[in-house]
Design a protein around this motif. Structure first.
Motif, short mmCIF file in Angstrom:
data_model
loop_
_atom_site.label_atom_id
_atom_site.label_comp_id
_atom_site.label_asym_id
_atom_site.label_seq_id
_atom_site.Cartn_x
_atom_site.Cartn_y
_atom_site.Cartn_z
N ILE A 32 0.84 -1.20 0.00
CA ILE A 32 0.00 0.00 0.00
C ILE A 32 0.87 1.25 0.00
O ILE A 32 0.64 2.18 -0.77
CB ILE A 32 -0.96 -0.01 1.21
CG1 ILE A 32 -2.01 -1.10 1.04
CG2 ILE A 32 -1.63 1.35 1.37
CD1 ILE A 32 -2.90 -1.31 2.25
N LEU A 33 1.91 1.27 0.87
CA LEU A 33 2.82 2.42 0.89
C LEU A 33 3.55 2.57 -0.44
O LEU A 33 3.75 3.68 -0.93
CB LEU A 33 3.81 2.29 2.04
CG LEU A 33 3.26 2.56 3.43
CD1 LEU A 33 4.37 2.34 4.47
CD2 LEU A 33 2.71 3.95 3.54
N GLY A 34 3.94 1.42 -1.03
CA GLY A 34 4.60 1.47 -2.34
C GLY A 34 3.69 2.04 -3.41
O GLY A 34 4.10 2.86 -4.23
N ALA A 35 2.40 1.61 -3.35
CA ALA A 35 1.43 2.12 -4.33
C ALA A 35 1.21 3.61 -4.12
O ALA A 35 1.15 4.39 -5.07
CB ALA A 35 0.11 1.35 -4.21
N VAL A 36 1.08 4.02 -2.83
CA VAL A 36 0.89 5.44 -2.54
C VAL A 36 2.11 6.25 -2.98
O VAL A 36 1.99 7.31 -3.57
CB VAL A 36 0.58 5.64 -1.03
CG1 VAL A 36 0.65 7.11 -0.65
CG2 VAL A 36 -0.77 5.06 -0.68
N LYS A 37 3.29 5.68 -2.67
CA LYS A 37 4.53 6.38 -3.06
C LYS A 37 4.64 6.45 -4.59
O LYS A 37 5.01 7.48 -5.15
CB LYS A 37 5.73 5.68 -2.45
CG LYS A 37 6.99 6.47 -2.60
CD LYS A 37 8.07 5.89 -1.72
CE LYS A 37 9.20 6.87 -1.70
NZ LYS A 37 9.87 6.95 -0.44
N GLY A 38 4.30 5.33 -5.25
CA GLY A 38 4.32 5.33 -6.72
C GLY A 38 3.34 6.33 -7.29
O GLY A 38 3.64 7.05 -8.25
N ARG A 39 2.16 6.40 -6.68
CA ARG A 39 1.15 7.37 -7.13
C ARG A 39 1.64 8.79 -6.90
O ARG A 39 1.47 9.65 -7.75
CB ARG A 39 -0.15 7.11 -6.35
CG ARG A 39 -1.26 8.02 -6.70
CD ARG A 39 -1.84 7.71 -8.05
NE ARG A 39 -2.95 8.60 -8.33
CZ ARG A 39 -3.19 9.11 -9.50
NH1 ARG A 39 -2.43 8.79 -10.53
NH2 ARG A 39 -4.21 9.91 -9.68
N GLU A 40 2.27 9.02 -5.76
CA GLU A 40 2.82 10.35 -5.46
C GLU A 40 3.88 10.72 -6.47
O GLU A 40 3.92 11.85 -6.98
CB GLU A 40 3.39 10.35 -4.04
CG GLU A 40 3.91 11.70 -3.60
CD GLU A 40 4.53 11.67 -2.20
OE1 GLU A 40 5.08 12.71 -1.81
OE2 GLU A 40 4.45 10.63 -1.52
#
Length: 165
Positions: A32-40
């Motif tokens: 989830i953090l990776g996805a959020v970071k990727g989205r950011e």
């Protein structure tokens, strides 16, 4: 253990929450953090691309304005040159027309002078011819009589001697 009791329910809920929290942290938190970071990162990248595109559009707009100004300036130069060529052509045509008019006037004056000389020569010939005819008639009349002939000769001699003195 009695599950119906509220305290035990809180206890079991807390244990389930902790287990769920540990499982989520171990297996779901990083993705989830990776996805959020990727989205950011993709949003930041999109913002940077948008900013770069905005700058490029401003540069293109400035280039277009510059090209438009240059085209207007070039158009003005071309129009000015066209006006100058037109004015020169008009001036040349006027000058050529004036030269032709002067030439025609001189030819007309020469023709008039020539006709005048011809007319004067004809007039002199007619006057001379008439004068000779008149003189011939006068002389016939004057010389038909001997006394008149002698008087005429004496008058002429008198005039000639007066002129010589």
């Amino acid at each position: 253990m009695n599950i119906t009791h509220p305290e035990s329910l809180i206890f079991w809920s807390l244990i389930v929450f902790v287990i769920l929290f540990v499982l989520l942290r171990k297996y779901a938190w990083k993705p989830i953090l990776g996805a959020v970071k990727g989205r950011e990162e993709s949003i930041n990248s999109a913002l940077a691309s948008a900013e770069e595109a905005k700058k490029e559009m401003q540069n293109l707009k400035a280039d277009n304005e510059k090209l438009l100004k240059e085209a207007r300036a070039e158009r003005e130069v071309i129009l000015k040159e066209a006006r100058e060529v037109k004015e020169k052509m008009i001036a040349d045509a006027k000058e050529q027309a004036q030269v032709e008019a002067d030439k025609m006037i001189k030819q007309a004056q020469a023709a008039i002078e020539s006709e005048k000389q011809t007319a004067l020569a004809e007039l002199k010939d007619q006057v001379a011819s008439l004068s000779v005819e008149i003189a011939e008639k006068v002389v016939r009349t004057e010389l038909s009589d001997k006394d008149k002939q002698l008087t005429l000769v004496e008058n002429m001699l008198g005039e000639v001697t007066t002129l010589n003195n």
